[in-house]
Design a protein around this motif. Structure first.
Motif, PDB file in Angstrom:
ATOM      1  N   ALA A 122      27.025  49.348  38.183  1.00  0.00           N
ATOM      2  CA  ALA A 122      27.381  50.812  38.186  1.00  0.00           C
ATOM      3  C   ALA A 122      28.795  50.865  38.682  1.00  0.00           C
ATOM      4  CB  ALA A 122      26.536  51.470  39.528  1.00  0.00           C
ATOM      5  N   ASN A 123      29.529  49.987  39.440  1.00  0.00           N
ATOM      6  CA  ASN A 123      30.928  50.256  39.912  1.00  0.00           C
ATOM      7  C   ASN A 123      31.559  49.000  39.548  1.00  0.00           C
ATOM      8  OD1 ASN A 123      30.579  52.991  41.448  1.00  0.00           O
ATOM      9  ND2 ASN A 123      28.825  51.322  42.045  1.00  0.00           N
ATOM     10  N   PRO A 124      31.806  48.464  38.097  1.00  0.00           N
ATOM     11  CA  PRO A 124      32.192  47.288  38.002  1.00  0.00           C
ATOM     12  C   PRO A 124      33.592  46.894  38.437  1.00  0.00           C
ATOM     13  CG  PRO A 124      32.220  48.331  35.864  1.00  0.00           C
ATOM     14  CD  PRO A 124      31.283  48.977  37.087  1.00  0.00           C
ATOM     15  N   SER A 125      34.700  48.119  38.444  1.00  0.00           N
ATOM     16  CA  SER A 125      35.876  47.945  38.912  1.00  0.00           C
ATOM     17  C   SER A 125      36.107  47.662  40.393  1.00  0.00           C
ATOM     18  CB  SER A 125      36.690  49.330  38.293  1.00  0.00           C
ATOM     19  OG  SER A 125      36.352  50.438  38.946  1.00  0.00           O
ATOM     20  N   ASP A 126      35.189  48.056  41.243  1.00  0.00           N
ATOM     21  CA  ASP A 126      35.021  48.150  42.443  1.00  0.00           C
ATOM     22  C   ASP A 126      34.824  46.599  43.022  1.00  0.00           C
ATOM     23  OD1 ASP A 126      35.636  50.623  42.466  1.00  0.00           O
ATOM     24  OD2 ASP A 126      33.633  51.344  43.132  1.00  0.00           O
ATOM     25  N   PHE A 127      34.409  45.666  42.196  1.00  0.00           N
ATOM     26  CA  PHE A 127      34.001  44.474  42.973  1.00  0.00           C
ATOM     27  C   PHE A 127      34.539  43.010  42.359  1.00  0.00           C
ATOM     28  CE2 PHE A 127      30.505  47.414  43.998  1.00  0.00           C
ATOM     29  CZ  PHE A 127      30.392  47.175  45.288  1.00  0.00           C
ATOM     30  N   SER A 128      35.118  42.265  42.970  1.00  0.00           N
ATOM     31  CA  SER A 128      35.561  40.983  42.562  1.00  0.00           C
ATOM     32  C   SER A 128      34.909  39.865  43.766  1.00  0.00           C
ATOM     33  CB  SER A 128      37.130  40.940  42.828  1.00  0.00           C
ATOM     34  OG  SER A 128      37.488  41.285  43.889  1.00  0.00           O
ATOM     35  N   TYR A 129      34.982  38.645  43.563  1.00  0.00           N
ATOM     36  CA  TYR A 129      34.496  37.781  44.381  1.00  0.00           C
ATOM     37  C   TYR A 129      35.509  36.739  44.881  1.00  0.00           C
ATOM     38  CZ  TYR A 129      33.891  34.210  40.968  1.00  0.00           C
ATOM     39  OH  TYR A 129      34.071  33.228  39.995  1.00  0.00           O
ATOM     40  N   ALA A 130      35.480  36.418  46.151  1.00  0.00           N
ATOM     41  CA  ALA A 130      36.488  35.289  46.855  1.00  0.00           C
ATOM     42  C   ALA A 130      36.058  33.968  46.468  1.00  0.00           C
ATOM     43  CB  ALA A 130      36.692  35.819  48.256  1.00  0.00           C
ATOM     44  N   SER A 131      37.095  33.068  46.056  1.00  0.00           N
ATOM     45  CA  SER A 131      36.761  31.778  45.959  1.00  0.00           C
ATOM     46  C   SER A 131      37.728  30.894  46.729  1.00  0.00           C
ATOM     47  CB  SER A 131      37.119  31.389  44.490  1.00  0.00           C
ATOM     48  OG  SER A 131      37.194  29.967  44.180  1.00  0.00           O
ATOM     49  N   SER A 132      37.127  29.901  47.413  1.00  0.00           N
ATOM     50  CA  SER A 132      37.663  28.986  48.385  1.00  0.00           C
ATOM     51  C   SER A 132      38.681  27.968  47.490  1.00  0.00           C
ATOM     52  CB  SER A 132      36.800  28.264  49.232  1.00  0.00           C
ATOM     53  OG  SER A 132      35.876  27.580  48.610  1.00  0.00           O
ATOM     54  N   GLY A 133      38.634  28.028  46.188  1.00  0.00           N
ATOM     55  CA  GLY A 133      39.236  27.025  45.548  1.00  0.00           C
ATOM     56  C   GLY A 133      39.132  27.238  43.919  1.00  0.00           C
ATOM     57  N   GLN A 134      39.953  27.022  43.085  1.00  0.00           N
ATOM     58  CA  GLN A 134      39.637  26.711  41.730  1.00  0.00           C
ATOM     59  C   GLN A 134      38.649  25.501  41.344  1.00  0.00           C
ATOM     60  OE1 GLN A 134      40.929  27.695  38.264  1.00  0.00           O
ATOM     61  NE2 GLN A 134      40.334  29.489  39.249  1.00  0.00           N
ATOM     62  N   GLY A 135      37.556  25.758  40.973  1.00  0.00           N
ATOM     63  CA  GLY A 135      36.818  24.566  40.235  1.00  0.00           C
ATOM     64  C   GLY A 135      35.956  24.306  41.489  1.00  0.00           C
ATOM     65  N   SER A 136      35.884  24.823  42.571  1.00  0.00           N
ATOM     66  CA  SER A 136      34.944  24.433  43.850  1.00  0.00           C
ATOM     67  C   SER A 136      33.562  25.045  43.219  1.00  0.00           C
ATOM     68  CB  SER A 136      35.381  25.075  44.942  1.00  0.00           C
ATOM     69  OG  SER A 136      35.176  26.543  44.897  1.00  0.00           O
ATOM     70  N   PRO A 137      32.461  24.346  44.100  1.00  0.00           N
ATOM     71  CA  PRO A 137      31.391  24.769  44.010  1.00  0.00           C
ATOM     72  C   PRO A 137      31.001  26.432  44.266  1.00  0.00           C
ATOM     73  CG  PRO A 137      31.074  22.794  45.071  1.00  0.00           C
ATOM     74  CD  PRO A 137      32.720  23.026  44.861  1.00  0.00           C
ATOM     75  N   GLN A 138      32.083  26.861  45.434  1.00  0.00           N
ATOM     76  CA  GLN A 138      32.211  28.277  45.694  1.00  0.00           C
ATOM     77  C   GLN A 138      32.332  29.072  44.490  1.00  0.00           C
ATOM     78  OE1 GLN A 138      33.042  25.719  47.346  1.00  0.00           O
ATOM     79  NE2 GLN A 138      33.066  26.022  49.519  1.00  0.00           N
ATOM     80  N   HIS A 139      33.543  28.801  43.974  1.00  0.00           N
ATOM     81  CA  HIS A 139      33.809  29.279  42.749  1.00  0.00           C
ATOM     82  C   HIS A 139      32.880  29.366  41.563  1.00  0.00           C
ATOM     83  CE1 HIS A 139      36.774  29.185  38.833  1.00  0.00           C
ATOM     84  NE2 HIS A 139      36.188  30.354  39.092  1.00  0.00           N
ATOM     85  N   LEU A 140      32.459  28.441  41.259  1.00  0.00           N
ATOM     86  CA  LEU A 140      31.527  28.027  40.130  1.00  0.00           C
ATOM     87  C   LEU A 140      29.984  28.792  40.568  1.00  0.00           C
ATOM     88  CD1 LEU A 140      31.607  26.526  37.273  1.00  0.00           C
ATOM     89  CD2 LEU A 140      33.538  25.943  39.284  1.00  0.00           C
TER      90      LEU A 140
END
Length: 324
Positions: A149-167
């Motif tokens: 409903a609000n796509p421009s309001d949300f992004s997600y933080a990643s602890s590193g490119q290619g990390s399990p957190q990112h993926l």
């Protein structure tokens, strides 16, 4: 009765087998190097040191940890892949990260399936989906609806490119049908600081990294990412149980040897590893790192590695993400 030709062949085969058998029975006769492909102090390093200490006791020889950090674990993996296959150089592999690197990095410098044989699994660390308390969602369906409903309001933080957190974030986008952009950070610490401060509002990270913030109320846990509820966060339901079919992410760890290591040596190492993972001392030490011990056979470890490589290769291809 054997004729002369068959007798010579049998004796030749026996002469070839004897050194391997004798070697395995005598193994180990000197210290063993355990390569940890990350810097000292991180989860992989601590797991490696806990396992190394207990293996030293069981094998009667020191197992010495050698940190070979760089390229998201690939530098250490390259060194271990090129080691002599005699059981005296092993690697505590971050199996999920190595599996990701196989497809994410253009030239990882190693092949997890061809260059290594698994001794066995060590365990896994679960991840959790957390949000800033200002986010008006308490379940996965509510969060998905809010993002759409609000796509421009949300992004997600990643602890590193290619990390399990990112993926994990990319897998969430794929399974939930969202298009959250990633905000990359250099490590979990800076990302967590901005999460608590509300600069970013959604993040996937390991349960040990988020647990204190969830307990303090500075973050809200929406879901854990394993197939079953985490023993470290049992009150938080899994994403799968909330309708996100196929969403399963755990950071797996295992003990690997170089391809060509004699089978009797692998069998001995597997027996000692499983014995170590069942000891109260090791289980308590691993629990402090949020690790759920998972004793296994080499075959079970091999199947897990195969599934991780396939899963992340498919996701990376489907999402089109590339190293920056």
């Amino acid at each position: 009765m054997l004729d002369r030709r068959h007798l010579i062949g049998a004796l030749a085969g026996l002469s070839l087998a004897l050194p391997v058998t004798a070697f395995a029975q005598a193994y180990p006769q000197k210290p063993i190097t355990l390569i940890v492909p990350y810097a000292p102090g991180g989860a992989t390093d601590i797991i490696g040191r806990v396992v190394a200490e207990e293996l030293s006791n069981g094998l009667g020889q020191r197992v010495v940890v050698e940190n070979r950090a760089g390229a998201g674990g690939s530098v250490g993996a390259q060194a271990a892949a090129r080691a002599t296959p005699d059981g005296y150089t092993l690697m505590l592999g971050a199996l999920t990260s190595h599996s990701i690197n196989m497809s994410f990095q253009a030239k990882p410098g190693f092949d997890l399936k061809k260059d290594f044989v698994p001794v066995g699994l060590a365990g896994n660390v679960g991840l959790a989906l957390v949000v800033h308390p200002s986010v008006q969602a308490k379940t996965v369906p509510e969060l998905v609806a809010l993002i759409k409903a609000n796509p421009s309001d949300f992004s997600y933080a990643s602890s590193g490119q290619g990390s399990p957190q990112h993926l994990s974030g990319e897998l969430f986008n794929l399974k939930a049908g969202t298009k959250m952009p990633v905000v990359p950070y250099r490590g979990s610490g800076p990302a967590m600081t901005d999460m608590v401060g509300g600069q970013v509002k959604i993040m996937f990270d390991t349960i040990p990294a988020v647990l204190q913030h969830v307990k303090a109320g500075s973050l809200r846990a929406i879901a854990t990412t394993g197939r079953e509820a985490s023993p470290f966060m049992p009150e938080t339901p899994t994403a799968i149980s909330q309708g996100l079919d196929g969403f399963e992410v755990s950071s797996w760890f295992g003990l690997l040897a170089t391809t060509g290591t004699p089978q009797p040596v692998l069998d001995k190492l597997n027996a000692e590893l499983n014995k170590a993972l069942q000891s109260t001392k090791v289980r308590e030490a691993l629990a402090l790192q949020g690790v759920d011990p998972k004793p296994s056979t080499p075959s079970e470890a091999s199947k897990l590695i195969e599934s991780e490589i396939t899963k992340w290769a498919e996701l990376i291809k489907a999402s089109g993400i590339k190293p920056e």
